[in-house]
Design a protein around this motif. Structure first.
Motif, PDB file in Angstrom:
ATOM      1  N   ILE A 138     -61.044  66.895  50.243  1.00  0.00           N
ATOM      2  CA  ILE A 138     -61.981  67.966  49.906  1.00  0.00           C
ATOM      3  C   ILE A 138     -61.240  69.095  49.187  1.00  0.00           C
ATOM      4  O   ILE A 138     -60.152  69.507  49.610  1.00  0.00           O
ATOM      5  N   LYS A 139     -61.842  69.568  48.112  1.00  0.00           N
ATOM      6  CA  LYS A 139     -61.270  70.697  47.377  1.00  0.00           C
ATOM      7  C   LYS A 139     -62.354  71.697  47.015  1.00  0.00           C
ATOM      8  O   LYS A 139     -63.517  71.330  46.844  1.00  0.00           O
ATOM      9  N   ALA A 140     -61.958  72.939  46.879  1.00  0.00           N
ATOM     10  CA  ALA A 140     -62.795  73.941  46.229  1.00  0.00           C
ATOM     11  C   ALA A 140     -62.318  74.008  44.793  1.00  0.00           C
ATOM     12  O   ALA A 140     -61.161  74.343  44.538  1.00  0.00           O
ATOM     13  N   GLU A 141     -63.171  73.628  43.848  1.00  0.00           N
ATOM     14  CA  GLU A 141     -62.709  73.480  42.475  1.00  0.00           C
ATOM     15  C   GLU A 141     -63.733  73.987  41.471  1.00  0.00           C
ATOM     16  O   GLU A 141     -64.941  73.947  41.706  1.00  0.00           O
ATOM     17  N   ILE A 142     -63.226  74.469  40.352  1.00  0.00           N
ATOM     18  CA  ILE A 142     -64.068  74.914  39.249  1.00  0.00           C
ATOM     19  C   ILE A 142     -64.312  73.729  38.321  1.00  0.00           C
ATOM     20  O   ILE A 142     -63.371  73.058  37.891  1.00  0.00           O
ATOM     21  N   ILE A 143     -65.570  73.459  38.041  1.00  0.00           N
ATOM     22  CA  ILE A 143     -65.946  72.293  37.260  1.00  0.00           C
ATOM     23  C   ILE A 143     -65.848  72.559  35.757  1.00  0.00           C
ATOM     24  O   ILE A 143     -66.301  73.594  35.266  1.00  0.00           O
ATOM     25  N   ASP A 144     -65.219  71.607  35.032  1.00  0.00           N
ATOM     26  CA  ASP A 144     -65.224  71.650  33.578  1.00  0.00           C
ATOM     27  C   ASP A 144     -65.487  70.240  33.049  1.00  0.00           C
ATOM     28  O   ASP A 144     -65.732  69.315  33.824  1.00  0.00           O
ATOM     29  N   GLU A 145     -65.418  70.064  31.737  1.00  0.00           N
ATOM     30  CA  GLU A 145     -65.779  68.779  31.134  1.00  0.00           C
ATOM     31  C   GLU A 145     -64.823  67.643  31.499  1.00  0.00           C
ATOM     32  O   GLU A 145     -65.140  66.468  31.330  1.00  0.00           O
ATOM     33  N   ASN A 146     -63.645  67.987  32.027  1.00  0.00           N
ATOM     34  CA  ASN A 146     -62.666  66.958  32.405  1.00  0.00           C
ATOM     35  C   ASN A 146     -62.660  66.635  33.903  1.00  0.00           C
ATOM     36  O   ASN A 146     -61.884  65.779  34.331  1.00  0.00           O
ATOM     37  N   SER A 147     -63.510  67.299  34.660  1.00  0.00           N
ATOM     38  CA  SER A 147     -63.534  67.075  36.103  1.00  0.00           C
ATOM     39  C   SER A 147     -63.891  65.623  36.428  1.00  0.00           C
ATOM     40  O   SER A 147     -64.805  65.055  35.826  1.00  0.00           O
ATOM     41  N   PHE A 148     -63.142  65.018  37.340  1.00  0.00           N
ATOM     42  CA  PHE A 148     -63.361  63.654  37.845  1.00  0.00           C
ATOM     43  C   PHE A 148     -63.210  62.580  36.766  1.00  0.00           C
ATOM     44  O   PHE A 148     -63.708  61.472  36.913  1.00  0.00           O
ATOM     45  N   SER A 149     -62.506  62.913  35.673  1.00  0.00           N
ATOM     46  CA  SER A 149     -62.351  61.967  34.566  1.00  0.00           C
ATOM     47  C   SER A 149     -61.619  60.700  34.996  1.00  0.00           C
ATOM     48  O   SER A 149     -61.894  59.613  34.472  1.00  0.00           O
ATOM     49  N   GLU A 150     -60.685  60.803  35.957  1.00  0.00           N
ATOM     50  CA  GLU A 150     -59.942  59.615  36.378  1.00  0.00           C
ATOM     51  C   GLU A 150     -60.821  58.588  37.084  1.00  0.00           C
ATOM     52  O   GLU A 150     -60.506  57.400  37.131  1.00  0.00           O
ATOM     53  N   TYR A 151     -61.939  59.056  37.646  1.00  0.00           N
ATOM     54  CA  TYR A 151     -62.886  58.148  38.299  1.00  0.00           C
ATOM     55  C   TYR A 151     -63.958  57.674  37.315  1.00  0.00           C
ATOM     56  O   TYR A 151     -64.380  56.523  37.338  1.00  0.00           O
ATOM     57  N   LEU A 152     -64.376  58.568  36.443  1.00  0.00           N
ATOM     58  CA  LEU A 152     -65.434  58.250  35.483  1.00  0.00           C
ATOM     59  C   LEU A 152     -65.014  57.204  34.454  1.00  0.00           C
ATOM     60  O   LEU A 152     -65.852  56.452  33.939  1.00  0.00           O
ATOM     61  N   LYS A 153     -63.735  57.139  34.151  1.00  0.00           N
ATOM     62  CA  LYS A 153     -63.290  56.221  33.086  1.00  0.00           C
ATOM     63  C   LYS A 153     -63.390  54.757  33.490  1.00  0.00           C
ATOM     64  O   LYS A 153     -63.403  53.876  32.615  1.00  0.00           O
ATOM     65  N   SER A 154     -63.485  54.475  34.797  1.00  0.00           N
ATOM     66  CA  SER A 154     -63.476  53.076  35.225  1.00  0.00           C
ATOM     67  C   SER A 154     -64.768  52.603  35.874  1.00  0.00           C
ATOM     68  O   SER A 154     -65.113  51.426  35.793  1.00  0.00           O
ATOM     69  N   LYS A 155     -65.508  53.524  36.533  1.00  0.00           N
ATOM     70  CA  LYS A 155     -66.700  53.117  37.275  1.00  0.00           C
ATOM     71  C   LYS A 155     -67.775  54.200  37.215  1.00  0.00           C
ATOM     72  O   LYS A 155     -67.507  55.336  36.821  1.00  0.00           O
ATOM     73  N   LYS A 156     -68.970  53.843  37.639  1.00  0.00           N
ATOM     74  CA  LYS A 156     -70.031  54.823  37.792  1.00  0.00           C
ATOM     75  C   LYS A 156     -69.646  55.815  38.888  1.00  0.00           C
ATOM     76  O   LYS A 156     -69.080  55.433  39.915  1.00  0.00           O
ATOM     77  N   VAL A 157     -69.951  57.067  38.653  1.00  0.00           N
ATOM     78  CA  VAL A 157     -69.700  58.109  39.650  1.00  0.00           C
ATOM     79  C   VAL A 157     -71.020  58.796  39.943  1.00  0.00           C
ATOM     80  O   VAL A 157     -71.680  59.307  39.030  1.00  0.00           O
ATOM     81  N   TYR A 158     -71.398  58.811  41.214  1.00  0.00           N
ATOM     82  CA  TYR A 158     -72.675  59.371  41.637  1.00  0.00           C
ATOM     83  C   TYR A 158     -72.444  60.756  42.236  1.00  0.00           C
ATOM     84  O   TYR A 158     -71.796  60.888  43.276  1.00  0.00           O
ATOM     85  N   PHE A 159     -72.963  61.774  41.570  1.00  0.00           N
ATOM     86  CA  PHE A 159     -72.816  63.155  42.021  1.00  0.00           C
ATOM     87  C   PHE A 159     -74.074  63.556  42.786  1.00  0.00           C
ATOM     88  O   PHE A 159     -75.191  63.370  42.298  1.00  0.00           O
ATOM     89  N   LEU A 160     -73.895  64.110  43.974  1.00  0.00           N
ATOM     90  CA  LEU A 160     -75.043  64.483  44.785  1.00  0.00           C
ATOM     91  C   LEU A 160     -74.769  65.773  45.539  1.00  0.00           C
ATOM     92  O   LEU A 160     -73.628  66.168  45.732  1.00  0.00           O
ATOM     93  N   GLY A 161     -75.852  66.426  45.963  1.00  0.00           N
ATOM     94  CA  GLY A 161     -75.727  67.702  46.646  1.00  0.00           C
ATOM     95  C   GLY A 161     -76.136  68.852  45.758  1.00  0.00           C
ATOM     96  O   GLY A 161     -76.287  68.693  44.533  1.00  0.00           O
ATOM     97  N   ASP A 162     -76.309  70.031  46.342  1.00  0.00           N
ATOM     98  CA  ASP A 162     -76.780  71.168  45.550  1.00  0.00           C
ATOM     99  C   ASP A 162     -75.753  71.638  44.532  1.00  0.00           C
ATOM    100  O   ASP A 162     -76.099  72.295  43.559  1.00  0.00           O
ATOM    101  N   GLY A 163     -74.490  71.289  44.716  1.00  0.00           N
ATOM    102  CA  GLY A 163     -73.483  71.642  43.729  1.00  0.00           C
ATOM    103  C   GLY A 163     -73.520  70.762  42.499  1.00  0.00           C
ATOM    104  O   GLY A 163     -73.039  71.150  41.433  1.00  0.00           O
TER     105      GLY A 163
END
Length: 228
Positions: A138-163
């Motif tokens: 778990i991290k507190a992080e500021i989101i930008d266009e490169n956030s979670f890129s290491e996961y997105l490049k290989s598989k579907k990533v499902y984002f959920l929650g009010d954030g």
């Protein structure tokens, strides 16, 4: 038979359930866009116990969603849970909020990224695989266009929650999937708390504190200019 009261107050969704061996007997929740926990939490506890025909002294444990999340919401929920544990000499179980949120959907393959709003473009987030196993802390992080890129490049990533909703226009990778209207709930807590109860994975009621992740900061009001 293991009767567990589950309390979730980390977001604007105030949620309470009573479960027997992980199976929900009654649940009440309210998400009206406001933090109404102080007004509705205790009535919800009374209501679910009444609906399940269980007196408060007959529960076997109290489970609380431990955070991260709203500072005020966490304090209200934890105070209520501790009060019940002290009053009836019951064990306290804590459930990681983002883990619980990850169980609100099921996927065959890919990654789950539950996110809670932490103001502006910051979120509390973690990464889970399709088995709901945590693969990034778990991290507190500021989101930008490169956030979670290491996961997105290989598989579907499902984002959920009010954030997740405020990130739609920023994370635009073709593998990004945004799931609407998902909040932490006492529904998903039921099985998780039962699993912990079976292992006697409990907290020290007197010393337990919520998982805030970052310090609570009071933003001072801007000083008004004097009128001459």
């Amino acid at each position: 038979m293991s009767i567990i009261l589950n309390i979730e107050t980390t977001t604007k969704n105030c949620s309470v359930s009573i479960a027997n061996n992980g199976t929900i007997l009654a649940i009440k929740e309210l998400n009206n866009g406001n933090y109404s926990h102080a007004e509705v939490l205790h009535p919800f506890i009374v209501d679910v116990l009444k609906e399940a025909n269980i007196s408060s002294d007959k529960i076997d444990a109290v489970a609380i969603s431990k955070g991260p999340g709203s500072y005020t919401g966490l304090r209200i929920g934890v105070s209520a849970a501790k009060g019940l544990c002290f009053a009836f000499d019951k064990p306290l179980i804590s459930i990681d909020t983002l883990t619980s949120l990850s169980y609100s959907i099921s996927i065959d393959t890919g990654f789950l990224v539950p996110m809670l709003d932490a103001r502006r473009m910051e979120v509390y987030a973690a990464v889970f695989n399709e088995k709901h196993e945590k693969v990034r802390e778990i991290k507190a992080e500021i989101i930008d266009e490169n956030s979670f890129s290491e996961y997105l490049k290989s598989k579907k990533v499902y984002f959920l929650g009010d954030g997740a909703q405020k990130c739609k226009g920023i994370i635009t990778h073709k593998n990004a999937v945004f799931v609407d209207a998902k909040f932490p709930s006492a529904k998903e807590m039921a099985q998780l708390s039962y699993d912990k109860y079976k292992k006697s994975d409990i907290e020290n009621v007197a010393y337990f504190e919520p998982f805030y992740l970052k310090d609570f900061v009071v933003i001072p009001e801007k000083k008004k200019k004097p009128i001459y």
